[in-house]
Design a protein around this motif. Structure first.
Motif, short mmCIF file in Angstrom:
data_model
loop_
_atom_site.label_atom_id
_atom_site.label_comp_id
_atom_site.label_asym_id
_atom_site.label_seq_id
_atom_site.Cartn_x
_atom_site.Cartn_y
_atom_site.Cartn_z
N ILE A 42 0.85 -1.21 0.00
CA ILE A 42 0.00 0.00 0.00
C ILE A 42 0.88 1.24 0.00
CG2 ILE A 42 -1.68 1.33 1.33
CD1 ILE A 42 -2.90 -1.30 2.26
N GLY A 43 1.87 1.27 0.88
CA GLY A 43 2.79 2.40 0.90
C GLY A 43 3.59 2.51 -0.38
N ALA A 44 4.03 1.36 -0.91
CA ALA A 44 4.82 1.37 -2.15
C ALA A 44 4.00 1.90 -3.31
CB ALA A 44 5.32 -0.04 -2.45
N THR A 45 2.72 1.54 -3.36
CA THR A 45 1.86 2.01 -4.45
C THR A 45 1.68 3.52 -4.40
OG1 THR A 45 0.65 -0.09 -4.51
CG2 THR A 45 -0.45 1.83 -5.45
N LYS A 46 1.54 4.07 -3.21
CA LYS A 46 1.40 5.53 -3.08
C LYS A 46 2.66 6.23 -3.59
CE LYS A 46 0.44 9.33 0.05
NZ LYS A 46 0.07 9.78 1.41
N VAL A 47 3.82 5.71 -3.23
CA VAL A 47 5.08 6.31 -3.67
C VAL A 47 5.22 6.21 -5.18
CG1 VAL A 47 7.59 6.06 -3.56
CG2 VAL A 47 6.25 5.97 -1.46
N ILE B 81 10.26 -5.76 -4.30
CA ILE B 81 10.69 -6.91 -5.09
C ILE B 81 9.84 -8.14 -4.78
CG2 ILE B 81 12.58 -8.52 -5.55
CD1 ILE B 81 14.54 -6.23 -4.99
N LEU B 82 9.64 -8.44 -3.50
CA LEU B 82 8.95 -9.67 -3.12
C LEU B 82 7.43 -9.58 -3.21
CD1 LEU B 82 11.16 -10.63 -0.06
CD2 LEU B 82 11.23 -11.60 -2.35
N ALA B 83 6.86 -8.44 -2.86
CA ALA B 83 5.40 -8.29 -2.91
C ALA B 83 4.85 -8.57 -4.30
CB ALA B 83 4.99 -6.90 -2.42
N PRO B 84 5.46 -8.07 -5.38
CA PRO B 84 4.94 -8.40 -6.72
C PRO B 84 5.05 -9.88 -7.06
CG PRO B 84 6.39 -6.48 -6.82
CD PRO B 84 6.55 -7.08 -5.46
N LEU B 85 6.02 -10.58 -6.44
CA LEU B 85 6.19 -12.00 -6.72
C LEU B 85 5.20 -12.87 -5.96
CD1 LEU B 85 10.11 -12.26 -6.56
CD2 LEU B 85 8.68 -12.14 -8.60
N TYR C 231 2.24 -3.63 -9.53
CA TYR C 231 3.50 -3.03 -9.96
C TYR C 231 4.59 -4.08 -10.07
CZ TYR C 231 4.41 -2.88 -4.87
OH TYR C 231 4.57 -3.19 -3.53
N LYS C 232 5.71 -3.70 -10.64
CA LYS C 232 6.88 -4.57 -10.79
C LYS C 232 8.08 -3.94 -10.11
CE LYS C 232 6.89 -4.27 -15.24
NZ LYS C 232 5.83 -3.29 -15.37
N ALA C 233 9.06 -4.75 -9.79
CA ALA C 233 10.28 -4.21 -9.16
C ALA C 233 10.92 -3.14 -10.03
CB ALA C 233 11.28 -5.35 -8.91
N ALA D 3 16.83 -8.06 -7.27
CA ALA D 3 15.63 -8.39 -8.05
C ALA D 3 15.87 -9.66 -8.86
CB ALA D 3 15.25 -7.23 -8.96
N ASP D 4 17.02 -9.77 -9.48
CA ASP D 4 17.34 -10.96 -10.27
C ASP D 4 17.42 -12.20 -9.39
OD1 ASP D 4 17.46 -9.41 -12.55
OD2 ASP D 4 19.64 -9.32 -12.62
N LYS D 5 18.02 -12.05 -8.20
CA LYS D 5 18.18 -13.20 -7.29
C LYS D 5 16.82 -13.76 -6.87
CE LYS D 5 19.53 -12.43 -2.99
NZ LYS D 5 20.45 -12.15 -1.85
N PHE D 6 15.93 -12.87 -6.44
CA PHE D 6 14.64 -13.36 -5.94
C PHE D 6 13.73 -13.84 -7.07
CE2 PHE D 6 15.83 -10.65 -2.22
CZ PHE D 6 15.85 -11.67 -1.30
N ARG D 7 13.81 -13.21 -8.23
CA ARG D 7 13.03 -13.71 -9.37
C ARG D 7 13.47 -15.12 -9.75
NH1 ARG D 7 14.05 -8.38 -12.45
NH2 ARG D 7 12.24 -7.08 -11.96
N SER D 8 14.78 -15.34 -9.70
CA SER D 8 15.32 -16.65 -10.05
C SER D 8 14.81 -17.73 -9.10
CB SER D 8 16.85 -16.60 -10.03
OG SER D 8 17.40 -17.87 -10.31
#
Length: 330
Positions: free
Chosen positions: A79-84, A102-106, A113-115, A315-320
């Protein structure tokens, strides 16, 4: 006597000067929102909130604008990230971490949103995670834990996380992939019940932030400690080894960085001003002392280039990991 050519030249020069002034004025306007808000995507009292309140006065004096701290909790920080993300002028600054951007979109299907929609401006430091186990776990080191799990492969080791897609969920799955240890994932709704169940022996082990009562549980032996997941030992806990010091598990780093994050559409002059304010804040002894007291390791990053490299790498690490375990957003 003015000729037609000289008159035309003066007109062109005047137009160019007007364009330059207009462009400069626009750039100044873009780099000076009326007010800055440091958005903490959680309730007051946590490490991110402490960091925001420590740097706020320095940001206000350096940016020359009223700067407030705004707590906006909910939905894993999204919620906070979306406002920003909606404030493309840079007036909204997220005191962010991998959890929200990074993790919330996953892990959350409601997050749209995306990272890549965000930009990390720098960090105030990192918060270490620790590997802990139930107090009667029959191993004393990381290597012994792995050896025990392999010798008893008929039974999966149970581990807890703070939900599907959380950092300790993905970190533990990465641990299993690197070591070949069979795992049974048990998600929790927060760190407190997770740590409580480790201490009471309800689950075998967990990677969890070194926050709240965890240090006390380690020091009193109510949970078994195996190592920090930071890249190197901390001066604050100099006697505590890292997981990387084991023979089997190398390059296993899952500390949480925390720092100002803005929309990727934020004008460059604004990004540079925020970055300069961060650097000034981190030069203040009282700010550094306060961050250390809040549990941050002294690993701040103020280079925009280094911040971007860190963000891309994370971002690459967690997506992987998410792709490898076929993580489905909930």
């Amino acid at each position: 006597m003015l000729t037609t050519s000289s008159i035309r030249l003066r007109v062109l020069r005047g137009a160019a000067l007007i364009g330059l002034v207009a462009g400069t004025t626009l750039a100044m306007a873009q780099s000076a929102p009326n007010q800055f808000s440091i958005v903490v995507p959680y309730a007051p009292g946590g490490p991110a909130d402490s960091a925001a309140r420590l740097i706020r006065p320095v940001f206000e004096s350096t940016l020359g604008k009223t700067t407030i701290v705004e707590n906006l909790a909910g939905a894993g920080g999204s919620i906070g990230a979306t406002k920003v993300l909606r404030a493309i002028d840079g007036s909204q600054i997220l005191m962010g971490s991998p959890n929200e951007v990074i993790l919330a979109p996953l892990g959350l299907s409601a997050v749209k949103y995306k990272a890549d929609d965000f930009r990390l401006v720098g960090t105030v430091g990192e918060l270490p995670y620790v590997l802990i186990a139930r107090p009667d776990f029959p191993a004393g080191t990381v290597d012994e834990l792995i050896a025990y799990a392999k010798a008893n492969a008929a039974r999966s080791l149970s581990y807890g996380s703070m939900g599907s897609g959380s950092i300790n969920h993905l970190a533990t799955e990465a641990f299993g992939a690197k070591t070949g240890v069979r795992l049974n994932h048990i998600p929790y709704k927060g760190a407190a019940p997770l740590v409580q169940d480790v201490a009471s022996g309800q689950i075998d082990f967990a990677f969890t932030p070194l926050a709240g009562p965890v240090q006390g549980l380690i020091e009193t032996g109510r949970v078994k400690f195996f190592g920090l997941t930071s890249a190197a030992r901390s001066a604050r806990w100099a006697d505590w080894p890292t997981v990387n010091e084991s023979k089997v598990l190398k390059d296993f780093v899952y500390s949480i960085w925390v720092g100002p994050v803005v929309s990727k559409s934020t004008p460059e002059p604004v990004v540079q001003r925020i970055n300069a304010a961060l650097a000034e804040a981190l030069r203040q002894p009282d700010v550094r002392k306060g961050l250390a007291a809040a549990g941050f390791l002294g690993t701040a990053t103020t280079s925009l280039l280094d911040a971007q490299k860190l963000y891309t790498s994370e971002a690459d690490k967690f997506r992987s990991i998410a792709d490898a375990i076929k993580l489905q957003p909930q």
